[in-house]
Design a protein around this motif. Structure first.
Motif, short mmCIF file in Angstrom:
data_model
loop_
_atom_site.label_atom_id
_atom_site.label_comp_id
_atom_site.label_asym_id
_atom_site.label_seq_id
_atom_site.Cartn_x
_atom_site.Cartn_y
_atom_site.Cartn_z
N GLU A 189 0.83 -1.21 0.00
CA GLU A 189 0.00 0.00 0.00
C GLU A 189 0.86 1.26 0.00
O GLU A 189 0.63 2.19 -0.76
CB GLU A 189 -0.93 0.00 1.20
N ARG A 190 1.88 1.27 0.87
CA ARG A 190 2.73 2.46 0.93
C ARG A 190 3.51 2.64 -0.36
O ARG A 190 3.68 3.76 -0.84
CB ARG A 190 3.69 2.38 2.11
N CYS A 191 3.97 1.55 -0.93
CA CYS A 191 4.70 1.64 -2.19
C CYS A 191 3.82 2.23 -3.29
O CYS A 191 4.26 3.07 -4.08
CB CYS A 191 5.22 0.26 -2.59
N GLU A 192 2.57 1.79 -3.35
CA GLU A 192 1.64 2.30 -4.36
C GLU A 192 1.36 3.79 -4.17
O GLU A 192 1.31 4.56 -5.14
CB GLU A 192 0.34 1.50 -4.32
N VAL A 193 1.16 4.21 -2.92
CA VAL A 193 0.89 5.62 -2.65
C VAL A 193 2.09 6.48 -3.02
O VAL A 193 1.95 7.51 -3.68
CB VAL A 193 0.51 5.83 -1.17
N LEU A 194 3.27 6.07 -2.60
CA LEU A 194 4.47 6.83 -2.91
C LEU A 194 4.75 6.85 -4.40
O LEU A 194 5.18 7.86 -4.95
CB LEU A 194 5.67 6.25 -2.15
N SER A 195 4.49 5.73 -5.08
CA SER A 195 4.67 5.69 -6.53
C SER A 195 3.72 6.68 -7.20
O SER A 195 4.09 7.35 -8.17
CB SER A 195 4.42 4.28 -7.06
N GLY A 196 2.50 6.77 -6.68
CA GLY A 196 1.54 7.73 -7.22
C GLY A 196 2.01 9.16 -7.02
O GLY A 196 1.89 10.01 -7.92
N PHE A 197 2.57 9.44 -5.86
CA PHE A 197 3.11 10.77 -5.59
C PHE A 197 4.24 11.10 -6.57
O PHE A 197 4.28 12.19 -7.15
CB PHE A 197 3.62 10.87 -4.16
N ALA A 198 5.17 10.16 -6.72
CA ALA A 198 6.31 10.40 -7.61
C ALA A 198 5.85 10.60 -9.05
O ALA A 198 6.34 11.48 -9.76
CB ALA A 198 7.30 9.24 -7.51
N ARG A 199 4.90 9.77 -9.47
CA ARG A 199 4.39 9.89 -10.85
C ARG A 199 3.70 11.24 -11.05
O ARG A 199 3.91 11.92 -12.06
CB ARG A 199 3.43 8.75 -11.14
N GLU A 200 2.87 11.63 -10.09
CA GLU A 200 2.16 12.90 -10.22
C GLU A 200 3.11 14.08 -10.21
O GLU A 200 2.92 15.07 -10.93
CB GLU A 200 1.14 13.04 -9.09
N ALA A 201 4.15 14.00 -9.37
CA ALA A 201 5.12 15.09 -9.31
C ALA A 201 5.82 15.27 -10.65
O ALA A 201 6.03 16.40 -11.12
CB ALA A 201 6.14 14.81 -8.21
N LEU A 202 6.17 14.17 -11.30
CA LEU A 202 6.92 14.23 -12.55
C LEU A 202 6.04 14.51 -13.77
O LEU A 202 6.47 15.18 -14.71
CB LEU A 202 7.69 12.92 -12.76
N GLU A 203 4.82 13.99 -13.75
CA GLU A 203 3.97 14.09 -14.93
C GLU A 203 2.87 15.14 -14.80
O GLU A 203 2.19 15.44 -15.78
CB GLU A 203 3.33 12.72 -15.22
N GLY A 204 2.70 15.69 -13.60
CA GLY A 204 1.67 16.69 -13.37
C GLY A 204 2.11 18.08 -13.79
O GLY A 204 3.12 18.27 -14.47
N PRO A 205 1.38 19.09 -13.35
CA PRO A 205 1.64 20.47 -13.80
C PRO A 205 2.90 21.10 -13.24
O PRO A 205 3.34 22.14 -13.74
CB PRO A 205 0.39 21.22 -13.32
N VAL A 206 3.51 20.50 -12.21
CA VAL A 206 4.68 21.12 -11.60
C VAL A 206 5.82 21.27 -12.60
O VAL A 206 6.46 22.32 -12.69
CB VAL A 206 5.17 20.31 -10.38
N PHE A 207 6.09 20.23 -13.38
CA PHE A 207 7.19 20.27 -14.34
C PHE A 207 6.72 20.54 -15.76
O PHE A 207 7.51 20.42 -16.70
CB PHE A 207 7.98 18.96 -14.30
#
Length: 348
Positions: A189-207
């Motif tokens: 569960e924690r791995c999935e949540v953190l993976s989602g955070f990392a993916r969103e950080a890289l692929e979302g509007p921030v970058f």
């Protein structure tokens, strides 16, 4: 395979760099590119952890196989327990390093108010995420001892060399096997949540890059991407985006923004594939009605990569009801980096 056994691979795979936190490579560049590289490294680390955990999602984790001791299953559970302890450490460090990387990002000059706001918002989300490992981790040592005893030749299936397992021990073993499955679930569960955070950080509007695009590129966009481009262009020009993305009840506006003086602009974005299409008078009238209902001081603007019909142009110009940005105006705004205020001034 344990995490330790991957050290022959590149260090980025699990962040296994001596003396360095997960996600940090010695000599890595700083600034925005450095933060992006760290986040990519963290995502790669999480992919490795997820792959490792995925290898244990079979029979052992379902807890079947009867109430007796099966040596192969006991050995698999012992191996899983050891690897879970490693994963727990890696995931905890990833969470810490993710927060640190995002905190650093909020301190950088991202050359965009929108991107800076997104970075701060996302950092708060990660900081507010509550990750508490279950109390089952407190008895890992006991569980390990149970599995070591269960794998002893003395307790082999059908009776050991000297004696077989007691019912009390079988009960304890079953309880501790269930503990391992619980620990596994927590790690997944924690791995999935953190993976989602990392993916969103890289692929979302921030970058997401600051605005600036040729008309040929604009023509290839999806209509939702065109709306985002318009919002990015407004952001580049110093507007604060109030809402981006149209929908039910949007009063004809895809983007609403406000300038530094508190003046609002309602913008409708009409995209046509290959730039072949025209915006008619009904679209212009709809946006004007929405702007007047919202606030009489709101400036309505329609932007298109196509053209406007004669009727739309005439109606918009009467009493300066609506400002229009046609294909040529969009070229100046998106391709030549001309501010919207100047584009509207120069529009025919």
């Amino acid at each position: 395979m344990s995490i330790d056994s991957t050290r022959a691979r590149p260090a980025r795979a699990f962040g296994a760099v001596a003396g360095a936190p997960v996600g940090v490579i010695p000599g890595m560049e700083g600034g925005e590119d450095g933060v992006r590289s760290r986040l990519e490294n963290l995502r790669e680390t999480l992919t490795g952890v997820s792959t490792l955990l995925g290898r244990h999602s079979g029979k052992v984790l379902r807890g079947d196989g009867g109430s007796g001791l099966v040596l192969r299953r006991v050995e698999a559970e012992s191996r899983l327990l050891a690897e879970l302890a490693q994963c727990k450490g890696v995931l905890s460090r990833v969470h810490r390093d993710l927060k640190d990387a995002l905190a650093e990002l909020t301190e950088l000059d991202l050359q965009s108010a929108r991107r800076h706001q997104e970075a701060e918002r996302f950092h708060r989300r990660v900081m507010d995420a509550s990750f508490r490992w279950g109390t089952e981790w407190d008895i890992v040592r006991e569980v390990k001892e149970t599995f070591e005893y269960a794998s002893s030749p003395l307790l082999r299936v059908g009776g050991g060399l000297y004696f077989g397992p007691t019912q009390a021990f079988l009960t304890r073993y079953a309880e501790h096997a269930a503990v391992v499955r619980s620990l596994y679930g927590q790690a997944r569960e924690r791995c999935e949540v953190l993976s989602g955070f990392a993916r969103e950080a890289l692929e979302g509007p921030v970058f997401r890059p600051t605005a600036g695009m040729s008309l040929d590129q604009v023509d290839e966009l999806h209509h939702s991407e065109f709306e985002q481009l318009v919002a990015d262009l407004l952001d580049r020009d110093g507007y604060r985006i109030v809402r981006s993305g149209g929908g039910a009840g949007d009063q004809g506006a895809d983007v609403i923004a406000v300038d530094e003086f508190g003046r609002y602009i309602m913008l409708q974005a009409k995209h046509f594939r290959d730039g072949r299409g025209s915006v008619g008078q009904p679209v212009v009238q709809h946006l004007y009605g929405g702007a007047m209902a919202e606030h009489h001081a709101t400036l309505p603007v329609v932007v298109t990569n196509g053209r406007f019909t004669g009727g739309a142009t005439v109606w918009a110009k009467e009493r300066d009801r609506v400002r229009l940005v046609d294909r040529e105006g969009l070229r100046l705004w998106a391709q030549e980096d001309v501010p919207l205020s100047d584009v509207l001034t120069s529009s025919p």
